[in-house]
Design a protein around this motif. Structure first.
Motif, short mmCIF file in Angstrom:
data_model
loop_
_atom_site.label_atom_id
_atom_site.label_comp_id
_atom_site.label_asym_id
_atom_site.label_seq_id
_atom_site.Cartn_x
_atom_site.Cartn_y
_atom_site.Cartn_z
N PRO A 186 0.84 -1.21 0.00
CA PRO A 186 0.00 0.00 0.00
C PRO A 186 0.87 1.25 0.00
N VAL A 187 0.34 2.33 -0.57
CA VAL A 187 1.10 3.58 -0.56
C VAL A 187 1.21 4.11 0.87
N ASN A 188 2.44 4.41 1.28
CA ASN A 188 2.71 5.00 2.58
C ASN A 188 3.10 6.46 2.39
N VAL A 189 2.59 7.32 3.23
CA VAL A 189 2.82 8.76 3.08
C VAL A 189 3.82 9.25 4.12
N VAL A 190 4.94 9.81 3.61
CA VAL A 190 5.96 10.41 4.47
C VAL A 190 6.02 11.89 4.14
N GLU A 191 5.99 12.72 5.14
CA GLU A 191 5.99 14.17 4.91
C GLU A 191 6.99 14.86 5.81
N LEU A 192 7.80 15.75 5.24
CA LEU A 192 8.67 16.63 6.01
C LEU A 192 8.01 18.00 6.04
N VAL A 193 7.58 18.42 7.22
CA VAL A 193 6.85 19.68 7.31
C VAL A 193 7.81 20.83 7.61
N THR A 194 7.50 21.98 7.03
CA THR A 194 8.29 23.19 7.24
C THR A 194 7.45 24.23 7.97
N VAL A 195 8.09 25.29 8.40
CA VAL A 195 7.37 26.38 9.06
C VAL A 195 6.30 26.94 8.14
N ASP A 196 6.67 27.22 6.90
CA ASP A 196 5.72 27.77 5.94
C ASP A 196 4.56 26.80 5.72
N GLY A 197 4.90 25.51 5.58
CA GLY A 197 3.86 24.51 5.36
C GLY A 197 2.88 24.44 6.52
N LEU A 198 3.38 24.47 7.74
CA LEU A 198 2.50 24.42 8.91
C LEU A 198 1.59 25.64 8.97
N MET A 199 2.13 26.81 8.63
CA MET A 199 1.32 28.03 8.64
C MET A 199 0.20 27.95 7.60
N GLN A 200 0.53 27.41 6.42
CA GLN A 200 -0.48 27.27 5.36
C GLN A 200 -1.53 26.25 5.75
#
Length: 232
Positions: free
Chosen positions: A32-46
């Motif tokens: 199954p597709v597994n989702v990995v995400e690296l979050v940034t400050v800008d991304g969290l604000m958005q």
């Protein structure tokens, strides 16, 4: 070690780079597709402006901090964790792994310039990587069906996305069930040295965004403290 931290109501896994990579290798061996995400400050604000998206993000398999400012907001002071995050150690380990093990990769970008920069970065730093395809994703004209068909037709092991938030998160949340790949690696903006504005402009924008982010974190901590005092 995996004591989850919460920043702007987004749960983030507090893994070392080695622990995160171990999980990711396991994902590459599953169907199954597994989702990995690296979050940034800008991304969290958005993402904070799209509350309904947070439930989808909680279903992601691995969410990691891509910026030490996020760790500081969660009062993480461990030197090793901060250094690994600042040096993007996990991301580099991941790129080395897919290069060494000949994993097939599909790239998602938002502009031709970003696509060219990302392709050149991988070719220069990880020469011989099996890049099967590259596509532009537009928030205005998504064409999700065509993109999913292109990715599935390439029989890839991994999709690497450097889309902005919340476009990146919305795309995978909507299409996760029909994508035929093992890992979706969401890197977003600002982590890779591609698709950035001019050096000076980029530094100023990042500085201002981090100031706004820190003030928002301080405000929420203050509000929580006042709420606890009022509840007594």
């Amino acid at each position: 070690m995996n004591d989850k931290i919460s920043v702007l109501d987004i749960d983030i896994d507090n893994y070392t780079a080695k622990e995160a990579m171990k999980e990711t290798v396991r994902y590459l061996e599953s169907d199954p597709v597994n989702v990995v995400e690296l979050v940034t400050v800008d991304g969290l604000m958005q993402m904070d402006e799209v509350p309904e998206l947070k439930d989808d993000i909680r279903k992601f398999d691995l969410v990691l901090a891509g910026d030490k400012t996020i760790l500081e907001a969660a009062d993480i002071t461990d030197r090793r964790t901060i250094q690994e995050t600042e040096g993007h150690v996990f991301m580099k380990m991941f790129f080395r792994y897919i290069h060494k093990n000949h994993k097939r990769v599909y790239l998602l970008v938002e502009s031709e310039e970003e696509g060219e920069h990302l392709y050149n970065y991988l070719e220069h730093s990880y020469s011989g990587s099996q890049i099967i395809g590259l596509a532009k994703v537009s928030a205005q004209n998504r064409a999700d069906d065509m993109l999913v068909n292109a990715i599935n037709g390439g029989e890839v092991d991994c999709v690497i996305s450097i889309l902005s938030s919340p476009l990146q998160e919305e795309f995978i949340a909507k299409n996760r069930g029909i994508l035929n790949t093992r890992i979706w690696m969401g890197l977003g903006k600002g982590i890779l040295p591609v698709g950035r504005p001019g050096f000076g402009q980029g530094r100023i924008t990042q500085f201002l965004m981090k100031r706004i982010f820190k003030k928002e974190i301080e405000k929420r901590k203050r509000d929580m403290s006042e709420a606890l005092v009022s509840a007594k």
